[in-house]
Design a protein around this motif. Structure first.
Motif, PDB file in Angstrom:
ATOM      1  N   GLY A 132      37.756  12.993  10.004  1.00 42.97           N
ATOM      2  CA  GLY A 132      38.335  14.283   9.662  1.00 42.97           C
ATOM      3  C   GLY A 132      39.815  14.410   9.927  1.00 42.97           C
ATOM      4  N   ARG A 133      40.534  13.298   9.907  1.00 47.11           N
ATOM      5  CA  ARG A 133      41.969  13.314  10.190  1.00 47.11           C
ATOM      6  C   ARG A 133      42.788  13.141   8.910  1.00 47.11           C
ATOM      7  N   PRO A 134      43.978  13.735   8.853  1.00 46.65           N
ATOM      8  CA  PRO A 134      44.853  13.511   7.699  1.00 46.65           C
ATOM      9  C   PRO A 134      45.271  12.046   7.619  1.00 46.65           C
ATOM     10  N   VAL A 135      45.451  11.557   6.402  1.00 50.28           N
ATOM     11  CA  VAL A 135      45.908  10.183   6.183  1.00 50.28           C
ATOM     12  C   VAL A 135      47.394  10.229   5.842  1.00 50.28           C
ATOM     13  N   LEU A 177      56.432   6.314   6.133  1.00 47.60           N
ATOM     14  CA  LEU A 177      56.597   5.008   6.760  1.00 47.60           C
ATOM     15  C   LEU A 177      56.366   5.036   8.271  1.00 47.60           C
ATOM     16  N   PRO A 178      56.908   6.005   9.027  1.00 50.81           N
ATOM     17  CA  PRO A 178      56.612   6.012  10.470  1.00 50.81           C
ATOM     18  C   PRO A 178      55.111   6.094  10.757  1.00 50.81           C
ATOM     19  N   GLY A 179      54.405   6.906   9.976  1.00 54.23           N
ATOM     20  CA  GLY A 179      52.965   7.015  10.178  1.00 54.23           C
ATOM     21  C   GLY A 179      52.238   5.723   9.859  1.00 54.23           C
ATOM     22  N   ARG A 234      51.638  -1.086  14.532  1.00 55.62           N
ATOM     23  CA  ARG A 234      51.542  -1.075  16.001  1.00 55.62           C
ATOM     24  C   ARG A 234      50.146  -0.704  16.504  1.00 55.62           C
ATOM     25  N   GLY A 235      49.391   0.074  15.721  1.00 53.11           N
ATOM     26  CA  GLY A 235      48.078   0.522  16.156  1.00 53.11           C
ATOM     27  C   GLY A 235      46.960  -0.460  15.884  1.00 53.11           C
ATOM     28  N   GLY A 236      47.236  -1.532  15.137  1.00 51.60           N
ATOM     29  CA  GLY A 236      46.212  -2.527  14.874  1.00 51.60           C
ATOM     30  C   GLY A 236      45.087  -2.052  13.984  1.00 51.60           C
ATOM     31  N   ARG A 237      45.312  -0.965  13.260  1.00 50.85           N
ATOM     32  CA  ARG A 237      44.287  -0.416  12.384  1.00 50.85           C
ATOM     33  C   ARG A 237      44.486  -0.931  10.966  1.00 50.85           C
ATOM     34  N   GLY A 238      43.569  -0.520  10.078  1.00 50.87           N
ATOM     35  CA  GLY A 238      43.715  -0.788   8.658  1.00 50.87           C
ATOM     36  C   GLY A 238      43.875   0.520   7.914  1.00 50.87           C
ATOM     37  N   GLY A 239      43.606   0.480   6.625  1.00 47.17           N
ATOM     38  CA  GLY A 239      43.716   1.673   5.803  1.00 47.17           C
ATOM     39  C   GLY A 239      43.192   1.403   4.418  1.00 47.17           C
ATOM     40  N   TYR A 240      43.219   2.453   3.577  1.00 49.05           N
ATOM     41  CA  TYR A 240      42.795   2.216   2.202  1.00 49.05           C
ATOM     42  C   TYR A 240      44.004   2.055   1.298  1.00 49.05           C
ATOM     43  N   SER A 276      51.419   1.022   0.145  1.00 46.68           N
ATOM     44  CA  SER A 276      52.704   1.632   0.510  1.00 46.68           C
ATOM     45  C   SER A 276      53.419   0.769   1.544  1.00 46.68           C
ATOM     46  N   LEU A 277      52.678   0.298   2.542  1.00 52.53           N
ATOM     47  CA  LEU A 277      53.277  -0.560   3.567  1.00 52.53           C
ATOM     48  C   LEU A 277      53.718  -1.884   2.967  1.00 52.53           C
ATOM     49  N   LEU A 278      52.875  -2.495   2.153  1.00 49.38           N
ATOM     50  CA  LEU A 278      53.239  -3.761   1.516  1.00 49.38           C
ATOM     51  C   LEU A 278      54.451  -3.585   0.603  1.00 49.38           C
TER      52      LEU A 278
END
Length: 273
Positions: A50-53, A57-59, A66-72, A78-80
């Motif tokens: 239930g958190r905003p995605v 860039l800082p997010g 730095r957080g070692g997480r992934g994403g969709y 966007s990061l790539l």
């Protein structure tokens, strides 16, 4: 366009484990994409919690680097895109319709990249989960590339629509997604991200998803079923109990959750039984 000038490039390269050359050529593009897809898992845990995605860039750096997480897809690409832009590549984006979920006409919600190298466009996508390519695919209809045990190619349909297709060795081709040659921008990612993370019809709301592509081994966890595609055409499926999910996402996908998030994840999955 992609805030590449503000990216902590050293931090990103350390996150994906890349220490090779950094030139705007095809070899670097392929090597960076391979490293990114191997290190940064596809996952939607923030949506489930239930958190905003965040797509700024800082997010993205805070979570994926730095957080070692992934994403969709919006986060991954966007990061790539920021990294590739920083290296010196010409990066554009496209929006696609997923074709892996039956015959239903789905909205344009997938985001991919087109990177031009020496005047030739390449499809680059770090955000299509277990089915996606791990290296650039030539954006020429009728051409293709072999990436480990999987082939990828682009076909053209009416009105200039392009289709990314795949097959495993010995299997028929199947469509992954279709996209028009219309350039998209980060603001378009924001709109698609809002729908995908909040709309009840989205595949990502109310459903746990974690995936990793690879050249010979691919993984997909959807809700409580873990699927492994292994060398030689083998496939393994296993059920994961809710209390096993935090350990499974860490062991299989490298996603280490804080205790509070792990407990909430277990609660959500147990409530859905």
């Amino acid at each position: 366009m992609w805030s590449g000038d503000r990216l902590d490039l050293d931090g990103y390269l350390e996150r994906i484990g890349y220490g090779g050359e950094l030139r705007p050529d095809l070899a670097t593009l392929a090597a960076v994409q391979r490293a990114h897809t191997a290190a940064v898992p596809f996952e939607n845990l923030d949506v489930l919690l239930g958190r905003p995605v965040a797509l700024d860039l800082p997010g993205l750096e805070r979570k994926l680097v730095r957080g070692g997480r992934g994403g969709y897809c919006y986060e991954q690409n966007s990061l790539l895109a920021a990294a590739l832009e920083r290296i010196g590549f010409d990066v554009a984006a496209r929006g696609a319709r997923n074709r892996t979920r039956g015959d239903a006409l789905l909205p344009v919600t997938h985001a991919l990249l087109v990177v031009t190298v020496d005047g030739e466009p390449w499809l680059v996508d770090a955000g299509f989960g277990a089915n996606g390519p791990t290296e650039p695919v030539p954006l020429r209809p009728g051409s293709g590339t072999t990436q480990g045990d999987w082939d990828f190619g682009v076909a053209e349909e009416d009105e200039g629509l392009l289709v990314l297709r795949t097959r495993r060795t010995g299997e028929p081709w199947r469509d992954l997604y279709a996209f028009a040659p219309q350039r998209l921008y980060p603001v378009d990612f924001a709109l698609m991200n809002h729908w995908s993370s909040t709309h009840p019809a989205s595949f990502f709301t109310g459903r746990l998803v974690a995936m990793l592509p690879g050249r010979t081994r691919r993984l997909a966890l959807v809700q409580r079923e873990l699927v492994r595609w292994l060398p030689g055409g083998h496939e393994e499926r296993s059920a994961v109990a809710p209390e096993e999910l935090p350990g499974t996402v860490e062991r299989e996908f490298g996603i280490r959750l804080p205790g509070r998030d792990a407990a909430e994840l277990v609660r959500i999955l147990a409530a859905g039984e």
